[in-house]
Design a protein around this motif. Structure first.
Motif, short mmCIF file in Angstrom:
data_model
loop_
_atom_site.label_atom_id
_atom_site.label_comp_id
_atom_site.label_asym_id
_atom_site.label_seq_id
_atom_site.Cartn_x
_atom_site.Cartn_y
_atom_site.Cartn_z
N TYR A 61 3.25 54.40 62.27
CA TYR A 61 4.22 54.75 62.35
C TYR A 61 4.85 54.54 60.76
O TYR A 61 6.02 54.66 60.49
CB TYR A 61 5.17 54.05 63.28
CG TYR A 61 5.14 54.78 64.54
CD1 TYR A 61 6.12 55.71 64.81
CD2 TYR A 61 4.45 54.46 65.62
CE1 TYR A 61 6.24 56.55 66.04
CE2 TYR A 61 4.50 55.13 66.93
CZ TYR A 61 5.24 56.36 66.96
OH TYR A 61 5.28 56.62 68.19
N SER A 62 4.12 53.24 60.24
CA SER A 62 4.47 53.03 58.96
C SER A 62 3.37 53.29 57.88
O SER A 62 2.73 54.27 57.76
CB SER A 62 5.30 51.70 58.75
OG SER A 62 4.31 50.73 59.00
N PRO A 100 12.67 51.54 57.57
CA PRO A 100 12.89 53.07 56.74
C PRO A 100 13.16 53.09 55.29
O PRO A 100 12.80 54.17 54.81
CB PRO A 100 14.24 53.37 57.38
CG PRO A 100 15.02 52.26 58.30
CD PRO A 100 13.89 51.13 58.29
N LYS A 101 13.43 51.81 54.67
CA LYS A 101 13.70 52.17 53.24
C LYS A 101 12.57 51.86 52.53
O LYS A 101 12.58 51.57 51.43
CB LYS A 101 14.97 51.13 52.56
CG LYS A 101 16.05 51.68 53.48
CD LYS A 101 16.84 52.87 52.68
CE LYS A 101 18.32 53.13 53.15
NZ LYS A 101 18.67 54.39 53.03
N ARG A 138 5.78 58.22 51.59
CA ARG A 138 6.74 57.29 52.41
C ARG A 138 5.91 56.42 53.06
O ARG A 138 4.88 56.61 53.80
CB ARG A 138 7.31 58.39 53.48
CG ARG A 138 8.33 57.69 54.43
CD ARG A 138 8.68 58.61 55.51
NE ARG A 138 7.73 59.14 56.43
CZ ARG A 138 7.28 58.31 57.27
NH1 ARG A 138 7.60 57.10 57.74
NH2 ARG A 138 6.34 58.98 58.08
N GLY A 189 7.58 53.60 55.21
CA GLY A 189 8.38 52.92 56.14
C GLY A 189 8.57 53.94 57.54
O GLY A 189 8.15 54.95 57.34
N VAL A 190 9.24 53.27 58.55
CA VAL A 190 9.39 54.41 59.62
C VAL A 190 10.32 55.32 59.16
O VAL A 190 11.06 55.28 58.17
CB VAL A 190 9.94 53.44 60.84
CG1 VAL A 190 8.77 52.93 61.48
CG2 VAL A 190 11.03 52.74 60.67
N LYS A 191 10.28 56.58 59.69
CA LYS A 191 10.91 57.79 59.37
C LYS A 191 12.41 57.32 59.30
O LYS A 191 13.29 57.43 58.18
CB LYS A 191 10.71 58.84 60.37
CG LYS A 191 10.91 60.30 59.60
CD LYS A 191 10.33 61.18 60.62
CE LYS A 191 10.07 62.37 60.02
NZ LYS A 191 9.40 63.38 60.91
N LYS A 192 12.91 56.77 60.22
CA LYS A 192 14.42 56.31 60.46
C LYS A 192 14.69 55.16 61.37
O LYS A 192 13.50 54.80 62.07
CB LYS A 192 15.29 57.42 60.95
CG LYS A 192 15.06 58.18 62.19
CD LYS A 192 15.98 59.32 62.08
CE LYS A 192 16.18 60.01 63.67
NZ LYS A 192 14.94 60.26 64.43
N ALA A 193 15.68 54.40 61.04
CA ALA A 193 15.72 53.12 62.21
C ALA A 193 15.54 53.31 63.71
O ALA A 193 14.89 52.70 64.24
CB ALA A 193 17.05 52.47 61.94
N THR A 203 13.68 55.48 64.86
CA THR A 203 12.11 55.44 65.35
C THR A 203 11.75 54.01 65.91
O THR A 203 10.70 54.15 66.83
CB THR A 203 11.42 55.84 64.14
OG1 THR A 203 12.01 56.92 63.47
CG2 THR A 203 9.82 56.10 64.28
N ASP A 257 17.69 47.11 56.23
CA ASP A 257 17.81 48.56 56.31
C ASP A 257 17.60 48.85 57.95
O ASP A 257 17.07 49.96 58.01
CB ASP A 257 16.30 49.14 55.67
CG ASP A 257 15.11 48.60 55.84
OD1 ASP A 257 14.93 47.77 56.75
OD2 ASP A 257 13.90 49.48 55.35
#
Ligand code: ZN
Ligand code: ZN
Length: 250
Positions: free
Chosen positions: A13-14, A42-43, A49, A51-55, A57, A93
């Motif tokens: 995932y990251s 995510p940042k 990329r 980090g995880v795609k968005k928080a 996630t 983030d």
């Protein structure tokens, strides 16, 4: 003395290479009673990329973890995050609404991030990655980093500060005192070789708790903290296994 839990592991995932399931099975194989999946916030940024795609996630991950907890009763699996500091106000983030649903919050300084604004880009990244390395303004930068981490601890319920001193200079004594006051643990990170012996001695005097983390990016690294564990034993740091503090026990 042995490791009973690893609160710092990454997955696909990251920036990690294994699935959640792979990390869990590796932890069981290592005889751990607890593992946290703590993917990068995510940042986090690199060429690809990381980090995880968005928080949100992180909540998807948590849902999967809930299922795995049913499936693997022999181990306690926690949903966590390794969040990034994104500006000089001490914001991270991941929003509080998401953090509240996680079992553990890890925060660390990373310089490969998308900062919140230009002032923070200069304050956090340029100062630490360039100016400090050229040996300019070292005291000022150190003070800024330390104060920023304290702000983060005031803004959020942080459980563990990951690899303090890695990539950025920080005042160990002040950080340890403030972390101890807030019941935040400092991580002894097996991957980056931090804390150092000197750092540990100074921090231990302030009564802060330590958390040993593998920072595993592959399932094979889960629970692998041997040099860190040896260091802890050599320095006579007492074992502790309560939920909020360190993860070493007899
Ligand atoms: Zn990290
Ligand atoms: Zn990490």
């Amino acid at each position: 003395m042995r490791l009973t839990a690893d609160y710092h592991t990454h997955t696909l995932y990251s920036h990690g290479e294994g699935r959640i399931k792979d990390n869990i099975e590796a932890a069981i194989g290592q005889g751990l009673s607890e593992i946290a999946i703590a993917d990068h916030g995510p940042k986090s940024q690199s060429i690809r990329r990381f980090g995880v795609k968005k928080a949100e996630t992180l909540l998807e991950i948590k849902k999967k973890i809930d299922e795995y907890n049913e499936y693997y009763p022999e181990i306690n699996i926690l949903a966590a995050v390794e969040a990034n500091i994104i500006n000089l106000d001490g914001e991270i983030d991941v929003p509080v609404e998401v953090l509240k649903q996680l079992d553990k919050v890890l925060v660390g300084f990373h310089l490969f991030i998308r900062p919140g604004d230009w002032k923070s880009l200069w304050g956090i990244i340029v100062n630490n990655a360039i100016i400090g390395k050229l040996r300019f303004n070292n005291d000022k930068i150190r003070k800024m980093n330390t104060e920023l981490m304290i702000k983060v601890m005031d803004n959020y319920e942080v459980d563990i500060i990951t690899h303090p001193g890695y990539q950025v200079d920080i005042d160990t004594k002040v950080l340890a005192t403030e972390a101890a006051k807030r019941n935040v643990a400092l991580e002894i990170n097996a991957k980056h070789g931090f804390l150092t012996e000197e750092f540990l001695k100074v921090a231990a005097q302030e009564g802060v708790k330590f958390s040993l983390g593998s920072d595993a990016h592959t399932p094979q690294q889960v629970g692998e903290v041997t040099p860190a564990l040896e260091l802890v034993q050599r320095l006579g740091i007492p074992p502790c296994s309560s939920y909020k503090c360190s993860i070493i026990s007899k």
